[in-house]
Design an enzyme around this catalytic site. Sequence first.
Site, PDB file in Angstrom:
ATOM      1  N   ARG A  25       0.817  -1.218   0.000  1.00  0.00           N
ATOM      2  CA  ARG A  25       0.000   0.000   0.000  1.00  0.00           C
ATOM      3  C   ARG A  25       0.848   1.265   0.000  1.00  0.00           C
ATOM      4  NH1 ARG A  25      -5.345  -1.415   0.816  1.00  0.00           N
ATOM      5  NH2 ARG A  25      -5.609  -3.452   1.768  1.00  0.00           N
ATOM      6  N   LEU A  33     -10.425   3.197   9.468  1.00  0.00           N
ATOM      7  CA  LEU A  33     -11.377   3.087   8.344  1.00  0.00           C
ATOM      8  C   LEU A  33     -12.748   3.658   8.713  1.00  0.00           C
ATOM      9  CD1 LEU A  33     -11.841   1.824   5.489  1.00  0.00           C
ATOM     10  CD2 LEU A  33     -12.788  -0.158   6.688  1.00  0.00           C
ATOM     11  N   ASP A  34     -13.288   4.522   7.818  1.00  0.00           N
ATOM     12  CA  ASP A  34     -14.623   5.092   7.983  1.00  0.00           C
ATOM     13  C   ASP A  34     -14.795   5.720   9.360  1.00  0.00           C
ATOM     14  OD1 ASP A  34     -15.220   4.248   5.401  1.00  0.00           O
ATOM     15  OD2 ASP A  34     -15.914   2.294   6.088  1.00  0.00           O
ATOM     16  N   ASN A  41     -14.389  11.954   2.967  1.00  0.00           N
ATOM     17  CA  ASN A  41     -14.920  10.730   2.350  1.00  0.00           C
ATOM     18  C   ASN A  41     -16.428  10.694   2.535  1.00  0.00           C
ATOM     19  OD1 ASN A  41     -14.935   7.992   1.297  1.00  0.00           O
ATOM     20  ND2 ASN A  41     -15.220   7.287   3.409  1.00  0.00           N
ATOM     21  N   HIS A 100     -19.547   7.935   2.980  1.00  0.00           N
ATOM     22  CA  HIS A 100     -19.771   6.532   3.323  1.00  0.00           C
ATOM     23  C   HIS A 100     -21.278   6.286   3.415  1.00  0.00           C
ATOM     24  CE1 HIS A 100     -18.869   2.597   4.950  1.00  0.00           C
ATOM     25  NE2 HIS A 100     -19.779   2.812   5.879  1.00  0.00           N
ATOM     26  N   LEU A 140      -6.371   3.278   2.823  1.00  0.00           N
ATOM     27  CA  LEU A 140      -5.194   4.144   2.815  1.00  0.00           C
ATOM     28  C   LEU A 140      -4.436   3.985   4.132  1.00  0.00           C
ATOM     29  CD1 LEU A 140      -7.006   7.242   1.308  1.00  0.00           C
ATOM     30  CD2 LEU A 140      -5.304   5.821   0.133  1.00  0.00           C
ATOM     31  N   GLU A 183     -26.737  11.031  -1.040  1.00  0.00           N
ATOM     32  CA  GLU A 183     -25.292  11.291  -1.142  1.00  0.00           C
ATOM     33  C   GLU A 183     -25.025  12.461  -2.091  1.00  0.00           C
ATOM     34  OE1 GLU A 183     -22.682   7.889  -1.689  1.00  0.00           O
ATOM     35  OE2 GLU A 183     -24.220   6.547  -0.935  1.00  0.00           O
ATOM     36  N   THR A 242      -9.227   9.780   8.530  1.00  0.00           N
ATOM     37  CA  THR A 242      -8.112   9.527   9.440  1.00  0.00           C
ATOM     38  C   THR A 242      -7.603   8.112   9.158  1.00  0.00           C
ATOM     39  OG1 THR A 242      -9.612   8.707  11.128  1.00  0.00           O
ATOM     40  CG2 THR A 242      -9.049  11.062  11.223  1.00  0.00           C
TER      41      THR A 242
HETATM   42  C1  GAR Z   1     -21.282   5.363  -2.914  1.00  0.00           C
HETATM   43  O1  GAR Z   1     -22.462   4.799  -2.417  1.00  0.00           O
HETATM   44  C2  GAR Z   1     -20.304   5.656  -1.792  1.00  0.00           C
HETATM   45  O2  GAR Z   1     -20.927   6.099  -0.620  1.00  0.00           O
HETATM   46  C3  GAR Z   1     -19.683   4.304  -1.591  1.00  0.00           C
HETATM   47  O3  GAR Z   1     -19.482   3.814  -2.895  1.00  0.00           O
HETATM   48  C4  GAR Z   1     -20.501   4.345  -3.758  1.00  0.00           C
HETATM   49  C5  GAR Z   1     -19.836   4.971  -4.956  1.00  0.00           C
HETATM   50  O4  GAR Z   1     -20.790   5.348  -5.907  1.00  0.00           O
HETATM   51  N1  GAR Z   1     -18.464   4.400  -0.863  1.00  0.00           N
HETATM   52  C6  GAR Z   1     -18.058   3.490   0.016  1.00  0.00           C
HETATM   53  O5  GAR Z   1     -18.684   2.476   0.259  1.00  0.00           O
HETATM   54  C7  GAR Z   1     -16.734   3.807   0.681  1.00  0.00           C
HETATM   55  N2  GAR Z   1     -16.606   3.075   1.881  1.00  0.00           N
HETATM   56  P1  GAR Z   1     -20.399   6.349  -7.078  1.00  0.00           P
HETATM   57  O6  GAR Z   1     -19.148   5.794  -7.765  1.00  0.00           O
HETATM   58  O7  GAR Z   1     -21.569   6.324  -7.990  1.00  0.00           O
HETATM   59  O8  GAR Z   1     -20.141   7.699  -6.469  1.00  0.00           O
END
Ligand code: GAR
Length: 198
Positions: free
Chosen positions: A66, A145-146, A108, A110, A94, A175, A142
Site C-alpha cells: 500500500r 477506516l470510515d 470521504n 460513506h 489508505l 449522497e 483519518t
Molecule cells: C457510494 O455509495 C459511496 O458512498 C460508496 O461507494 C458508492 C460509490 O458510488 N463508498 C463506500 O462504500 C466507501 N466506503 P459512485 O461511484 O456512484 O459515487
Amino acid sequence: MTKRVAIFLSGGGSNMRALVEDMQGDHPARPCVVLSNQAEAGGIAWAREQGIATEVVDHRPFAGDRVQFETAISAALTPHQPDIICLAGFMRKLTAGFTDQWAGKMINIHPSLLPKYKGLHTHRRVLDEGDAQHGCTVHEVTAALDDGPILGQAVLSVAVDDSAQSLAERVLVLEHKLYPAVLRRFADGDRRPVMLTG
Ligand code: GAR
C-alpha cells in the site's frame, strides 16, 4: 483563494459528478484532477469528457504494498497541486502515512450513518438489524477506516418493503445532495456539520 480539489474514485463516479457539477459560480473550489485505481472506471471517462484532468494509478502492480501504491498516487497528484482530496467511492484502504499527510484536507462519503456500519455491505446490514433509519455520512479521513470527525449526515426512514438494492438507490440520491453541501462549507474552512433528511 479558490481551492483545488482532487477526487478519487473506483467506479461509476456519480458522487464525483455531483461534486463537479456543483463546483461552479461562487463555489469556493474547483476540480483539478479525478484519480482512479481502475482505468475502466466510468467516472474517469466522464471526467475526460468534461475536460477535467485524470490520472489512473492501478493498485494491482503494487501487489499489496500500500505504501508504494500511495507513493505512486502522490506522484500523480503533484502536477495538479490539490488543496483538498474528496474520496468518492474510492475502494482502497489508505495507510496512516497518507492519511496523516492529508489530515484535515481529505474527506470521504460513506453509505451509512456512521459510526454504525463501517466497511462494506452497509445496506444489507441495516436491514439485518431492522434499523428504522439509514443514510450517509461525510467525514474527515483519518487512519482508522470510515472514522474521523463527521462533517455531515443525511437520514432517511427505512420502508418495510426496502431491499438492499432499493436502499442503495435511495441513499445514493441523498449522497448527491450531502457531499456537495459539505464540500462547499469545507472548502471555506467551515466544519460545522451539515444535517439533511430525505
Ligand atoms: C457510494 O455509495 C459511496 O458512498 C460508496 O461507494 C458508492 C460509490 O458510488 N463508498 C463506500 O462504500 C466507501 N466506503 P459512485 O461511484 O456512484 O459515487
